[in-house]
Enzyme design. Sequence first.
Site, PDB file in Angstrom:
ATOM      1  N   MET A 144       2.185   7.439  -8.107  1.00 38.20           N
ATOM      2  CA  MET A 144       2.499   6.389  -7.129  1.00 38.20           C
ATOM      3  C   MET A 144       2.013   5.039  -7.650  1.00 38.20           C
ATOM      4  O   MET A 144       0.932   4.938  -8.222  1.00 38.20           O
ATOM      5  CB  MET A 144       1.823   6.695  -5.799  1.00 38.20           C
ATOM      6  CG  MET A 144       2.492   7.827  -5.084  1.00 38.20           C
ATOM      7  SD  MET A 144       1.938   7.883  -3.371  1.00 38.20           S
ATOM      8  CE  MET A 144       2.812   9.346  -2.853  1.00 38.20           C
ATOM      9  N   HIS A 193      -3.457   4.310  -2.568  1.00 37.21           N
ATOM     10  CA  HIS A 193      -4.477   3.441  -1.962  1.00 37.21           C
ATOM     11  C   HIS A 193      -5.130   4.130  -0.761  1.00 37.21           C
ATOM     12  O   HIS A 193      -6.350   4.101  -0.593  1.00 37.21           O
ATOM     13  CB  HIS A 193      -3.837   2.140  -1.439  1.00 37.21           C
ATOM     14  CG  HIS A 193      -3.144   1.311  -2.484  1.00 37.21           C
ATOM     15  ND1 HIS A 193      -1.780   1.131  -2.506  1.00 37.21           N
ATOM     16  CD2 HIS A 193      -3.638   0.603  -3.528  1.00 37.21           C
ATOM     17  CE1 HIS A 193      -1.461   0.327  -3.511  1.00 37.21           C
ATOM     18  NE2 HIS A 193      -2.558  -0.001  -4.152  1.00 37.21           N
ATOM     19  N   GLN A 232      -5.144 -11.846 -13.738  1.00 36.20           N
ATOM     20  CA  GLN A 232      -4.893 -10.653 -14.557  1.00 36.20           C
ATOM     21  C   GLN A 232      -3.430 -10.549 -14.997  1.00 36.20           C
ATOM     22  O   GLN A 232      -3.039  -9.567 -15.612  1.00 36.20           O
ATOM     23  CB  GLN A 232      -5.363  -9.384 -13.844  1.00 36.20           C
ATOM     24  CG  GLN A 232      -4.545  -8.992 -12.635  1.00 36.20           C
ATOM     25  CD  GLN A 232      -5.225  -7.893 -11.842  1.00 36.20           C
ATOM     26  OE1 GLN A 232      -6.276  -8.104 -11.235  1.00 36.20           O
ATOM     27  NE2 GLN A 232      -4.650  -6.703 -11.844  1.00 36.20           N
ATOM     28  N   LEU A 267       0.810  -1.220   0.000  1.00 37.27           N
ATOM     29  CA  LEU A 267       0.000   0.000   0.000  1.00 37.27           C
ATOM     30  C   LEU A 267       0.843   1.269   0.000  1.00 37.27           C
ATOM     31  O   LEU A 267       1.924   1.314   0.577  1.00 37.27           O
ATOM     32  CB  LEU A 267      -0.920  -0.004   1.224  1.00 37.27           C
ATOM     33  CG  LEU A 267      -1.856  -1.209   1.314  1.00 37.27           C
ATOM     34  CD1 LEU A 267      -2.682  -1.151   2.592  1.00 37.27           C
ATOM     35  CD2 LEU A 267      -2.755  -1.314   0.088  1.00 37.27           C
ATOM     36  N   ARG A 270       4.558  -0.831  -8.242  1.00 35.27           N
ATOM     37  CA  ARG A 270       5.628  -1.268  -9.145  1.00 35.27           C
ATOM     38  C   ARG A 270       6.812  -0.292  -9.182  1.00 35.27           C
ATOM     39  O   ARG A 270       7.873  -0.645  -9.708  1.00 35.27           O
ATOM     40  CB  ARG A 270       5.091  -1.486 -10.560  1.00 35.27           C
ATOM     41  CG  ARG A 270       4.195  -2.709 -10.668  1.00 35.27           C
ATOM     42  CD  ARG A 270       3.893  -3.070 -12.117  1.00 35.27           C
ATOM     43  NE  ARG A 270       3.262  -4.381 -12.238  1.00 35.27           N
ATOM     44  CZ  ARG A 270       1.952  -4.588 -12.377  1.00 35.27           C
ATOM     45  NH1 ARG A 270       1.126  -3.566 -12.419  1.00 35.27           N
ATOM     46  NH2 ARG A 270       1.475  -5.813 -12.471  1.00 35.27           N
ATOM     47  N   GLY A 301      -9.030   4.055  -8.307  1.00 38.53           N
ATOM     48  CA  GLY A 301      -8.204   5.234  -8.562  1.00 38.53           C
ATOM     49  C   GLY A 301      -8.162   5.618 -10.033  1.00 38.53           C
ATOM     50  O   GLY A 301      -8.185   4.753 -10.914  1.00 38.53           O
TER      51      GLY A 301
HETATM   52  P1  AMP Z   1      -3.558  -1.856  -7.076  1.00 39.44           P
HETATM   53  O1  AMP Z   1      -3.170  -2.301  -5.706  1.00 39.44           O
HETATM   54  O2  AMP Z   1      -2.423  -1.318  -7.884  1.00 39.44           O
HETATM   55  O3  AMP Z   1      -4.394  -2.878  -7.809  1.00 39.44           O
HETATM   56  O4  AMP Z   1      -4.510  -0.601  -6.871  1.00 39.44           O
HETATM   57  C1  AMP Z   1      -5.666  -0.665  -6.072  1.00 39.44           C
HETATM   58  C2  AMP Z   1      -6.478   0.586  -6.285  1.00 39.44           C
HETATM   59  O5  AMP Z   1      -5.686   1.728  -5.954  1.00 39.44           O
HETATM   60  C3  AMP Z   1      -6.918   0.770  -7.757  1.00 39.44           C
HETATM   61  O6  AMP Z   1      -8.240   1.280  -7.779  1.00 39.44           O
HETATM   62  C4  AMP Z   1      -5.917   1.773  -8.261  1.00 39.44           C
HETATM   63  O7  AMP Z   1      -6.421   2.562  -9.337  1.00 39.44           O
HETATM   64  C5  AMP Z   1      -5.693   2.629  -7.039  1.00 39.44           C
HETATM   65  N1  AMP Z   1      -4.414   3.340  -7.145  1.00 39.44           N
HETATM   66  C6  AMP Z   1      -3.181   2.802  -7.350  1.00 39.44           C
HETATM   67  N2  AMP Z   1      -2.242   3.761  -7.454  1.00 39.44           N
HETATM   68  C7  AMP Z   1      -2.887   4.938  -7.301  1.00 39.44           C
HETATM   69  C8  AMP Z   1      -2.486   6.305  -7.324  1.00 39.44           C
HETATM   70  N3  AMP Z   1      -1.220   6.657  -7.522  1.00 39.44           N
HETATM   71  N4  AMP Z   1      -3.429   7.248  -7.137  1.00 39.44           N
HETATM   72  C9  AMP Z   1      -4.726   6.907  -6.948  1.00 39.44           C
HETATM   73  N5  AMP Z   1      -5.175   5.642  -6.923  1.00 39.44           N
HETATM   74  C10 AMP Z   1      -4.276   4.669  -7.098  1.00 39.44           C
END
Ligand code: AMP
Length: 282
Positions: free
Chosen positions: A184, A37, A61, A33, A187, A147
């Site tokens: 952010m 997030h 995925q 996180l 990765r 996001g």
């Molecule tokens: P992930 O853990 O990468 O699958 O992301 C989980 C959620 O967090 C998804 O809805 C992403 O779009 C959101 N998210 C990831 N990075 C960001 C960011 N930099 N700004 C806003 N939301 C984010």
Amino acid sequence: MLLFDTIFDMQGQSEKYRSQGRKIGFVPTMGFLHEGHLSLMRIAKEKCDELVVSIFVNPSQFAPNEDFSSYPRNFQRDIQLLEEVGATALFMPTQEMMYPKGYKTWVHVEKLDTKLCGISRPHLFQGVTTVVNKLFNIVRPHIALFGQKDAQQAIIIKKMVVDLNMNIEIVIGQLIRETDGLAMSSRNSYLSEEERRDAVVLYQALQLGKRRLMEAGMGKTKILSEIRQLIEAKPTTRVDYIEMHSAKNLAEIGEHPQGDILIALAVFVGNTRLIDNITVSI
Ligand code: AMP
């Protein structure tokens, strides 16, 4: 914070929240996180009585050649951040629970999932929409937050929720960046020092695109080519795609577009594929 590692227990807790009239806000994540997030979780806290977060690195995925097994994980730190933000429940299922032997059901959103990231990652969005569907059935949220970082994903999920008559409000939180502009992402931890420095060019290129669009005069093709040149000037970058579409529904746009325009890109920085986007209103 309550911790659930079985589907049965999580479903039972959601049922309990609902029978008590509690409004459930849900943020699905793959963990590791960061502030992106957490910003979604804070919105959920404001809008809802209960904040449920899931951490699940979703194998469906990822293609076999992608980073499923090396995807960064740090559950101890994640749990600490979730306690700090005030999450009320964390759902962490196993791969075997979510996709038991003989699993056969997939959800996909036609057309929207075959452009942008869907071209180089054809399996991606079917995996996302399927797992989000399953998570919605388990957590049964009133509101779910995603996001803008994953702009295409946000549009696809909104479409899925409408098409499948899911009674869930989808809220999209703004894209959160590092102070130098890099979006952010979990990765980003893969980047070497040099790659991290080069990676800032993605944001700079999007800013250039925004300026060019606002200035008018210059057509889409020329703007996209300027953006590409700026990115390719960095030694560690390789462009996957740079595209402009309608920010509302990813529809194709003409040379001199009007309205809300999404400039979206995916770029390999070293071996790490990063995505970013910006919306420009003209
Ligand atoms: P992930 O853990 O990468 O699958 O992301 C989980 C959620 O967090 C998804 O809805 C992403 O779009 C959101 N998210 C990831 N990075 C960001 C960011 N930099 N700004 C806003 N939301 C984010």
